[in-house]
Design a protein around this motif. Structure first.
Motif, PDB file in Angstrom:
ATOM      1  N   ARG A  71      99.756  33.999  71.440  1.00 39.11           N
ATOM      2  CA  ARG A  71      99.178  35.154  70.380  1.00 39.11           C
ATOM      3  C   ARG A  71      97.936  35.303  70.145  1.00 39.11           C
ATOM      4  NH1 ARG A  71     104.103  35.038  66.944  1.00 39.11           N
ATOM      5  NH2 ARG A  71     105.861  35.914  68.205  1.00 39.11           N
ATOM      6  N   THR A  72      97.300  34.191  69.576  1.00 38.44           N
ATOM      7  CA  THR A  72      95.994  34.295  68.931  1.00 38.44           C
ATOM      8  C   THR A  72      94.950  34.955  70.012  1.00 38.44           C
ATOM      9  OG1 THR A  72      96.666  32.187  68.418  1.00 38.44           O
ATOM     10  CG2 THR A  72      94.623  33.000  67.414  1.00 38.44           C
ATOM     11  N   VAL A  73      94.067  35.720  69.408  1.00 36.65           N
ATOM     12  CA  VAL A  73      93.084  36.395  70.517  1.00 36.65           C
ATOM     13  C   VAL A  73      91.818  35.448  70.284  1.00 36.65           C
ATOM     14  CG1 VAL A  73      91.668  38.291  70.900  1.00 36.65           C
ATOM     15  CG2 VAL A  73      94.128  38.668  69.872  1.00 36.65           C
ATOM     16  N   LYS A  74      91.702  35.188  69.123  1.00 36.57           N
ATOM     17  CA  LYS A  74      90.377  34.009  69.039  1.00 36.57           C
ATOM     18  C   LYS A  74      90.748  32.670  68.760  1.00 36.57           C
ATOM     19  CE  LYS A  74      86.931  32.974  65.864  1.00 36.57           C
ATOM     20  NZ  LYS A  74      87.449  31.778  65.661  1.00 36.57           N
ATOM     21  N   LEU A  75      90.703  31.835  69.683  1.00 38.07           N
ATOM     22  CA  LEU A  75      91.113  30.385  69.380  1.00 38.07           C
ATOM     23  C   LEU A  75      89.945  29.828  68.850  1.00 38.07           C
ATOM     24  CD1 LEU A  75      92.606  30.132  73.031  1.00 38.07           C
ATOM     25  CD2 LEU A  75      93.880  30.299  70.981  1.00 38.07           C
TER      26      LEU A  75
END
Lengths: 337, 337
Positions: B333-337
């Motif tokens: 889900r996360t775009v920015k890890l």
């Protein structure tokens, strides 16, 4: 499925010539021959192989030769399975052990043992193959939904997915008091290989030939559905053929031998680094290298604590883990991941 | 994540909205504390059969170790995420507790089990922690220095190190003498079902010291959370804070691993839950919340697994199952890890 990381361009010194293959075969043959002389039955040493007496031949035929064949086939097939998977997904960090394939196969064996305990090895194998195919399909589905498709994220998702499948397996096994069995399936070892217990492994030879025939098309479908379709290939069908080839190889090895960690990941990567990435040419080398690597691990495992044995999975896990870390750091330094 | 430094409560311009937010945080923390107390009480008194004295002694030690582990994992994971600048990193995911086990193996391997056992629990713990701290600092200096912008590489390396360690332990178990290996197993997995009272005391005190050492760092961590450039611009001693925090994290990880062994995803779940239910960026509140959530997870989880499911599984299997799925979702889900 395209990703941002392409396999590194082939170094120009690459290229496989027939001569290399024959050298490989020769080295493997000598290594295999020498390995026949190692074993707890000290009455058969390397010197006794030519020609063996009847009792020596009995030991060779029931134990040593089956073991050698199993080592060679398991090593070759897991490496080839890794190579094909890396081509299908165009991702260097995908392999049966980083995509849940192996863990799904183990879950399959557990289910088979729970419900059809009395059935033959072949039935267990069929169930393991089915769960391996299903497990790998779910992984491929996840890959398509993922936000980041870099090699490293994909490897992470695959490892985690395998971890979740393993946790489910442990959960079920714990309920049924079968954790000890699990240990046997998840630790690859050739110590139990005897005549009559390993023959199903020959399946991988048939599947391997299919894999070889489709090798070039696997590379093309790795470039994406539209690209493959434009070239007139049936993307879906080829994807499933690849999936089945990989799953059968992984599942058969897990059922007969147990899991050998990182093998399918590191061998194709190292071979590709050295030899370039023309699949059709690299595939036989990968098979030879995988067989050689497992043979070396098995021999080492039998020598270190002679006359006891260290399972091949342990040795391969140590060497494979170190090589995998090296590959990760190498790719992180080079490519913009 | 946009960060607004909330005005400190001593300056009295609190808007009604801000006041509501502060009250909500206080109420949440209060509820968590009550739940923890209820959980601990329930664990102690639920379905006691036979001697109360015996039950209280045994369960008291179990609950004590669960509380220590929950608090240590909660605090260390939360501050580790802050200094790593990522919500998917925790010490376990980075292979930190695998490192602890590796240190144990190396010590037993070189000095032998007998010498190791002759030392008291306290001395052993101090030696382990010092060696781990040195090792961990070197490793993380090296990794952070090399790939400071690519945390995923660190995660993947950490996980592979964990699996590599599994193979090394298995290798050690076959190369070490059986006595030495038994010693090793004892120190590595002091199962909390039968926690040694001495070890619990040492671990509890060390955990308290670690938590206390964290207190003066907390307000600097609020600033470190803004990233290196901002933190330095605001006059925070960035490197000193990061180093000190890493040292505390090392100690806390050693405490929890010594008590119950590695639990890969516990910290990940706990720290992320704490961040989700507490609308704040202050580390005083976040760390307190994370400690409480940690205790709630370990005590509550073990209560369910041990008492309600009648030991039908183990806590770490449940944690791996839930945590693994959660981790995959985070990655996908996360775009920015």
């Amino acid at each position: 499925m395209t990703t941002t990381t392409r396999p590194a361009p082939a170094p120009s010194r690459g290229g496989v010539r027939a001569v290399h293959l024959w050298i490989g075969v020769a080295v493997l043959a000598v290594g295999g021959y020498l390995s026949l002389g190692i074993g707890a039955a000290t009455s058969v040493g390397i010197g006794d192989l030519f020609p063996p007496t009847q009792s020596e031949w009995h030991i060779l035929a029931t134990s040593r030769i089956p073991r050698l064949m199993a080592v060679l086939m398991a090593g070759a097939s897991l490496s080839v399975a890794g190579l094909i998977m890396q081509r299908i997904t165009a991702n260097r960090f995908v392999s049966p052990s980083t995509s849940g394939t192996v863990e799904a196969a183990v879950l399959g064996i557990l289910i088979a043992t729970m419900f059809f305990n009395s059935t033959s090895l072949v039935v267990k194998m069929l169930i393991a193959i089915i769960t391996a195919i299903l497990g790998t399909m779910i992984f491929l589905q996840m890959l398509q939904r993922i936000q980041h498709r870099e090699g490293i994220v994909v490897a992470l998702v695959g490892l985690m997915y395998g971890g979740v499948l393993a946790a489910i397996t442990t959960f079920v096994a714990y309920q049924r008091d079968m954790v000890q069995y699990l240990d046997i399936w998840t630790t690859g070892s050739f110590s139990g290989i005897l005549e009559g217990r390993y023959e199903p492994l020959y399946t991988v030879l048939v599947v391997g030939v299919i894999g070889y025939l489709f090798a070039d098309r696997f590379t093309v479908i790795g470039m994406g559905e539209s690209f493959a379709t434009n070239l007139g290939l049936n993307y879906k069908r080829l994807l499933y053929i690849g999936l089945i080839v990989v799953s059968v190889m992984a599942a058969v090895v897990v059922v007969v031998v147990g899991a050998i960690p990182f093998l399918g990941l590191i061998v194709p990567n190292v071979v590709t680094l050295l030899m370039g990435d023309n699949v059709k040419k690299v595939l036989p080398v990968t098979a030879l290298a995988g067989a050689g690597f497992v043979l070396a691990c098995d021999v080492a495992g039998r020598m270190i604590t002679y006359p006891y044995e260290i399972p091949v999975a342990t040795i391969a896990g140590v060497i494979g883990g170190v090589v995998f870390i090296w590959l990760i750091l190498r790719s992180a330094k080079g490519a913009a991941v | 994540m946009t960060t607004l430094i909330s005005p400190s409560p001593t300056r009295s311009h609190t808007s009604p909205e801000e006041a509501r937010r502060r009250r909500r945080i206080r109420v949440t923390l209060g509820i968590l504390a009550i739940l923890c107390a209820v959980g601990i009480a329930a664990y102690l008194v639920y379905d006691v059969r036979g001697s109360w004295e015996y039950a209280m002694d045994l369960r008291g030690r179990q609950v004590g170790s669960l509380v220590v582990v929950g608090a240590a994992v909660g605090a260390s994971s939360l501050v580790f995420q802050t200094i790593a600048g990522s919500r998917i990193l925790t010490p376990s995911v980075m292979g930190f507790d695998a490192l602890y086990l590796l240190v144990q193996t190396i010590i037993v391997f070189f000095f032998g089990g007998t010498a190791f056992m002759l030392m008291g629990v306290g001395e052993r713990f101090v030696i382990n922690t010092v060696v781990l701290a040195v090792f961990g600092m070197l490793l993380f200096r090296w990794l952070f220095g090399r790939n400071s912008r690519n945390l995923l590489v660190l995660v993947l390396v950490g996980i592979v190190i964990g699996s590599l360690f599994g193979s090394l332990t298995s290798l050690a178990s076959r190369v070490l003498s059986p006595n030495d290996f038994l010693t090793l197993q004892d120190v590595m997995f002091a199962s909390f079902n039968t926690v040694d009272a001495n070890l619990l005391w040492v671990a509890g005190i060390v955990c308290l010291i670690g938590l206390a050492a964290l207190v003066p760092l907390l307000r600097y961590l609020d600033v470190v959370d803004l990233g290196f450039d901002n933190a330095v611009a605001l006059g925070a001693p960035y490197h000193r804070v990061v180093t000190a925090t890493l040292a505390v994290v090392t100690v806390l990880v050693a405490v929890s691993t010594a008590l119950v062994g590695p639990m890969l995803f516990l910290g990940l779940i706990v720290a992320n839950l704490a961040r989700q239910i507490l609308p704040t960026h202050r580390h005083t509140e976040l760390v307190l919340g994370s400690v409480l959530v940690g205790v709630l997870c370990t005590v509550g989880g073990q209560f369910v697994v041990g008492h309600l499911m009648d030991n039908g599984t183990t806590l770490s299997v449940v944690v791996n199952l839930v945590g693994g799925i959660y981790f995959i979702l985070l990655l996908m889900r996360t775009v920015k890890l």
